[in-house]
Design a protein around this motif. Sequence first.
Motif, short mmCIF file in Angstrom:
data_model
loop_
_atom_site.label_atom_id
_atom_site.label_comp_id
_atom_site.label_asym_id
_atom_site.label_seq_id
_atom_site.Cartn_x
_atom_site.Cartn_y
_atom_site.Cartn_z
N TYR A 258 3.96 -4.00 1.27
CA TYR A 258 3.15 -4.97 0.56
C TYR A 258 1.68 -4.62 0.49
O TYR A 258 0.93 -5.42 -0.09
CB TYR A 258 3.25 -6.16 1.31
CG TYR A 258 4.48 -7.05 1.60
CD1 TYR A 258 5.08 -7.35 0.52
CD2 TYR A 258 5.20 -7.03 2.81
CE1 TYR A 258 6.40 -8.07 0.26
CE2 TYR A 258 6.42 -7.70 2.88
CZ TYR A 258 7.01 -8.27 1.47
OH TYR A 258 8.13 -8.63 1.53
N GLY B 115 2.29 -14.05 -0.22
CA GLY B 115 2.68 -13.24 -1.19
C GLY B 115 2.03 -13.53 -2.65
O GLY B 115 0.74 -13.98 -2.92
N TYR C 113 -1.55 -10.37 5.25
CA TYR C 113 -2.20 -9.39 5.83
C TYR C 113 -2.60 -8.33 4.41
O TYR C 113 -3.16 -7.36 4.71
CB TYR C 113 -1.50 -8.72 6.95
CG TYR C 113 -0.11 -7.99 6.79
CD1 TYR C 113 0.56 -7.94 5.67
CD2 TYR C 113 0.21 -7.44 7.65
CE1 TYR C 113 1.78 -7.32 5.23
CE2 TYR C 113 1.73 -6.65 7.66
CZ TYR C 113 2.43 -6.65 6.25
OH TYR C 113 3.49 -6.24 6.32
C1 LIG Z 1 8.44 -13.06 1.03
S1 LIG Z 1 6.79 -12.93 0.85
C2 LIG Z 1 6.15 -14.78 0.73
C3 LIG Z 1 6.45 -15.33 -0.30
C4 LIG Z 1 5.51 -16.69 -0.53
N1 LIG Z 1 5.92 -17.64 0.58
C5 LIG Z 1 5.70 -17.21 -1.96
O1 LIG Z 1 5.52 -18.47 -2.02
O2 LIG Z 1 5.95 -16.47 -2.85
C6 LIG Z 1 6.38 -12.30 2.23
C7 LIG Z 1 4.93 -12.24 2.57
O3 LIG Z 1 4.40 -11.85 3.90
C8 LIG Z 1 3.57 -11.08 4.05
N2 LIG Z 1 3.48 -10.23 5.52
C9 LIG Z 1 4.29 -9.65 6.06
N3 LIG Z 1 4.29 -9.54 7.28
C10 LIG Z 1 3.20 -10.10 7.69
C11 LIG Z 1 2.09 -10.12 8.73
N4 LIG Z 1 2.55 -9.46 9.68
N5 LIG Z 1 1.14 -10.98 8.65
C12 LIG Z 1 0.85 -11.55 7.45
N6 LIG Z 1 1.45 -11.51 6.30
C13 LIG Z 1 2.58 -10.74 6.36
C14 LIG Z 1 3.61 -10.15 2.99
O4 LIG Z 1 2.51 -9.20 2.52
C15 LIG Z 1 3.99 -10.90 1.83
O5 LIG Z 1 2.96 -11.24 0.94
#
Ligand SMILES: C[S@@+](CC[C@H](N)C(=O)[O-])C[C@H]1O[C@@H](n2cnc3c(N)ncnc32)[C@H](O)[C@@H]1O
Length: 193
Positions: free
Chosen positions: A4, A45, A64
Motif C-alpha cells: 500500500y 484506502g 499508514y
Molecule cells: C481494504 S483498504 C480500506 C478500504 C476503505 N475502507 C475504503 O473505503 O475504500 C485497507 C487500507 O488499510 C490500510 N492499512 C493497512 N494496514 C494498516 C495499518 N497497520 N495502519 C493503518 N492503515 C493500514 C491500507 O493502506 C489500505 O489503505
Amino acid sequence: MGFYDTKEGVEQYLSMAEGYDGRALVDRLAEYLPEGARVLELGIGPGKDLDMLRARYAVVGSDYSQPFLDRYRAAHPEVALVQLDAQTLAGLDGDPGFDAIYSNKVLQHFGPEALAESLASQLAHLREGGAGVLLHGLWHGDGEPEVHAGMTFHYVDRARLEAATPAGLRLAVCEPYTEMEADDSVLAIWLRD
Ligand SMILES: C[S@@+](CC[C@H](N)C(=O)[O-])C[C@H]1O[C@@H](n2cnc3c(N)ncnc32)[C@H](O)[C@@H]1O
C-alpha cells in the motif's frame, strides 16, 4: 516498503476493489451514533467509506499509506486526515477522542497480539462520555494466515475476537456477512463497558 506504500500497489488495489464498499457496515453505525458524532476511520484506502461516513459524522480519516492519504487529500482538502498505524494509533497526541472508530478490511493484517494492542489503543482514544463504539469489518474464518502480494491476512471468528478483546471493551456483535464468498467476512462491534 509495503504493497500500500507504492503507487503501483495503490493502483492495483483500486482495480481489485472496484464494486466493493462498506455501505452495510457504515449503516450499522447509525444504531449507536447520533448525527454529528466524531468518528475516526482507520485505513481509508481510496476513501469510499470515508465519503459515506462524512455525510453524517464529523470524521477524521487515517491510513499508514502516504499515497492513499495524498490521493484523498488532493480530492477533498477540507477533510481532516492523519497518518497513523492502526496498531498503535500513535500520531493522535492531543486529540480529544472519538465517539466511534471504524475500519473495513484493515485489522486482518494483525495477528492476535497486534489485534489486541490495536483494540486497547482504540479504547484509549474513545472520548470520555462519548458513545464508545468500535466497528470493524474483517475476513472471517478459523484457518491459518495467508500471504498475498507480500501482505499477511489473518482470519478471525468469535473465539479469536473474544481472545483479543481487552478489559474495558465488550464484543457486542460478531456477525458473519458475505463480500465475495458466503460468510467470508465478519462484522465486529465492541462497546465500551
Ligand atoms: C481494504 S483498504 C480500506 C478500504 C476503505 N475502507 C475504503 O473505503 O475504500 C485497507 C487500507 O488499510 C490500510 N492499512 C493497512 N494496514 C494498516 C495499518 N497497520 N495502519 C493503518 N492503515 C493500514 C491500507 O493502506 C489500505 O489503505
